[in-house]
Structure formats: C-alpha cells, structure tokens
Design an enzyme around this catalytic site. Sequence first.
Site, PDB file in Angstrom:
ATOM      1  NE  ARG A  49      -2.725  -1.681   3.367  1.00  0.00           N
ATOM      2  CZ  ARG A  49      -3.183  -2.899   3.632  1.00  0.00           C
ATOM      3  NH1 ARG A  49      -4.004  -3.498   2.779  1.00  0.00           N
ATOM      4  NH2 ARG A  49      -2.855  -3.534   4.737  1.00  0.00           N
TER       5      ARG A  49
ATOM      6  CG  ASP B 147      -5.830  -6.722  -3.102  1.00  0.00           C
ATOM      7  OD1 ASP B 147      -5.355  -7.830  -3.432  1.00  0.00           O
ATOM      8  OD2 ASP B 147      -5.820  -6.296  -1.929  1.00  0.00           O
TER       9      ASP B 147
ATOM     10  CB  CYS C  80      -4.095 -13.384  -2.606  1.00  0.00           C
ATOM     11  SG  CYS C  80      -5.876 -13.577  -2.816  1.00  0.00           S
TER      12      CYS C  80
END
Length: 409
Positions: free
Chosen positions: A225, A313, A353
Amino acid sequence: MTDGTLPDADPIRVRLKRRKAQPFYFRHPWVFDGAIDSVDADVTPIPLGREAILETDRGEPLARGLFNPGSSLKLRLYSWDPEERLDAPFWGRRLDEAIRLRRRLFSDWGSESAFRLVFSEADGLSGLIVDRYGDYLLVQLTAGVLLPRLDMLLEELRQRLNPKGIWLRTEKGVTDTEGIDLSDRKLWGDAPPRPLFIKENGVTYGVDTEEGQKTGFFLDQRENRAAAAGYFRGGHLLDVCSYAGGFSLTALQKGSVDQATVVDVSKSALALCRANAELNGFADRIDEKQLDAWKALEEFQAAGTSFDAVVLDPPKMTRHRRGIDRALKGYFALNQLAVEVLKPGGILVTCSCSGLITGDDFLQMLATVAMRTGRRMRVLESRGASPDHPVAPNIPETEYLKCVICEVA
C-alpha cells in the site's frame, strides 16, 4: 479438548512409495495420500493428530509429523529429527522463533499495532496462523491435526504474550478438506472490541476481527500500500476490490491522489471503508460503488470514464490446480478492463493472492494484456507479501502474493 500429545503412545510409521521421498529431503511438510505406500499403526481408526514417523520405501526414517486419517493431506511434518517428540516444549520453541522474528521486524507492539505473528509453514508450524491486533490474538487453524493440541497452543501463546483475549477464525473449505468441525468463537479471555482500532502507514482503521475478511484486515499488503502510493502523482484513483480501502486511504494520507473511487461487491466492506474514510478526514474525497469488479469496470469503460491510477486486489481465484487456467482467464479479463480505463501514463497496481498462480504466470498474463490492448506496459516493481509473511524457499506455496506495479503508456 486435550493437549493431544499422547505421551504413552509410540508414533505410527508411514512408509513412502518408491521415488516419492525427494520433496521431504528438501523439508517440504506436506505428505499426500498418493505418496504413501503403507501405514503401520497399532490402532484402528488412527486418532486425529497421532504422531508419525515418515520413512522412505526402504524403511529409513526421514521426519516426524502428525497424521490426519480424514484428509488427503495425510501427514504434516514438523521436525526433521525423527526422534524429536512433538510435545509442549517443541511447540513453545517454534513459537519463540516466530515471535523473535516479529520483534526484529516491529518495534511497535502497542495497542494500535497489527501484524502476523505466526505464518504456518514459513514458521515451521504448518496449519497455524496467528495475527496480533494490539492486545488480542486471532488464530486460524488450517490443519486438523492441530485441533487436539489447541488448548496446549493457547497456553503457550498466553505465557509468551499475555493477550487480553484470543479469538478463533475459520477459513473457507477447511472443514471439508481437513475433516474437522470448526466455527468462529472466543477461545480465551475477552472478545475483541468491534471495531478494534489499528494504525498503519499513518492511517487509522476500524477493524472487525470477528466477521471481517481474513482475520479482519489484509496485513500482507502493508508495504505494498505504501509502495503503490509512492508512484501516484495526484488525480483520481480507482480501487477495485477495495475492502476497507487500504490502498485508497494510504494514498490519500500521503497526498498521492486527489480523489478515490472504491469498488467492492460487499455492502459491509464499503460501509467499513466509508467509516474509515470519515475517521481519517477523507469522507469528501472518496466515493463508493457496490458492484462486481468486472461489471464496474465495464460500466466505467462504456461511460468513457478514465482514471490516473487503478488498483486491482481481487480475492483468491483458485484453490485447486484444476482451476489455474480459469483463474488466469479471470485475471486477464480483469486486467484488460483496468488498462482500458487507465489514462496514458497511468499506474496499474495489480495483485493476485492465488498461491497456485506463479509470478511467471502472472507476468505472462500481463504481457498478453499489453498485446491485446496495444498499450505499452512497464513493470516498475514486482512485490510480494509483507515480511511478517516470510517465504520459505523450500515451500513454494508460502510465496503466494503477487503485487505488480506498472506504468501503462
């Protein structure tokens, strides 16, 4: 629950098939049923979490672990000394090693700090995740073999960390794959407050550790971030699959963007993001859109809306090898749409992920996006998870997070 160490029981013997031993010489901890030739046990059925010694096809002892008769992942290995008992002192030593690393990484252990304290296989504790949110511990068990030892593990954690409370969070699919029955609940002490406040990169977040995603926050993206915000140069940020708004709020806090639009399919996630924006004084500089990621990007594209930066994301797209091709198609479609709403010279921050998607797979997907859109893409950084989620080089699965920061001409 008992401590599960079975002090009077000798370990069972698990013998490998021929030519199946190589991963375990390199200390990979997972032994699936397809690699096992035979199990020599003195009881039937074998109790969950029974200690076991792994042997080569010639009967040579390799390692010691815990057996799960109800899972295809039959044996998890914890020690490469076959004679080492997996008793309370053993687990205490492993926890000490994990805690020592986090003390090296983090000087702030105050009530607003948050980080991963134990990261499963990377810390030699396969199937155990512990996140620390201030004075509270959030525990996840992804290995059924640890369930009989849960009371003992809690006592070892309490002795070392003296938390106000410990809460159990369960992960989707574990009940089926591990053959156990788990539900979120308080394990010890006080329940965490709702919300629980933490601080990261100068931003204060209200976190719901009981019902929020993961254990309440995506701790693995902490450094990403901040790194992403360093590349933004004002303008309008689109944050897709925003959850609590971490990428947007960090960029607003650092003055890297003027405005942010957050997209998430979850109404509760957007409410959390709105509350965090208000908490930090950014309510007038952030707006929300509750939509599926693909649908939102399609709408922006159709309306001719473009952005100076886009963050993607998305949640994990596959948990099985048979889903890899489909997942890559999903990542391609999402990134293609993101590039098409990105202004020339804009920054794309794109993440995965899905541990089964390799870094090379992900970059090849981006290369295809560049070819199909006719946009020149330059990778500025290719990043992974925060260091409290370390990578074990002998266990590729621990390198699960990809975060690629690109300039798109």
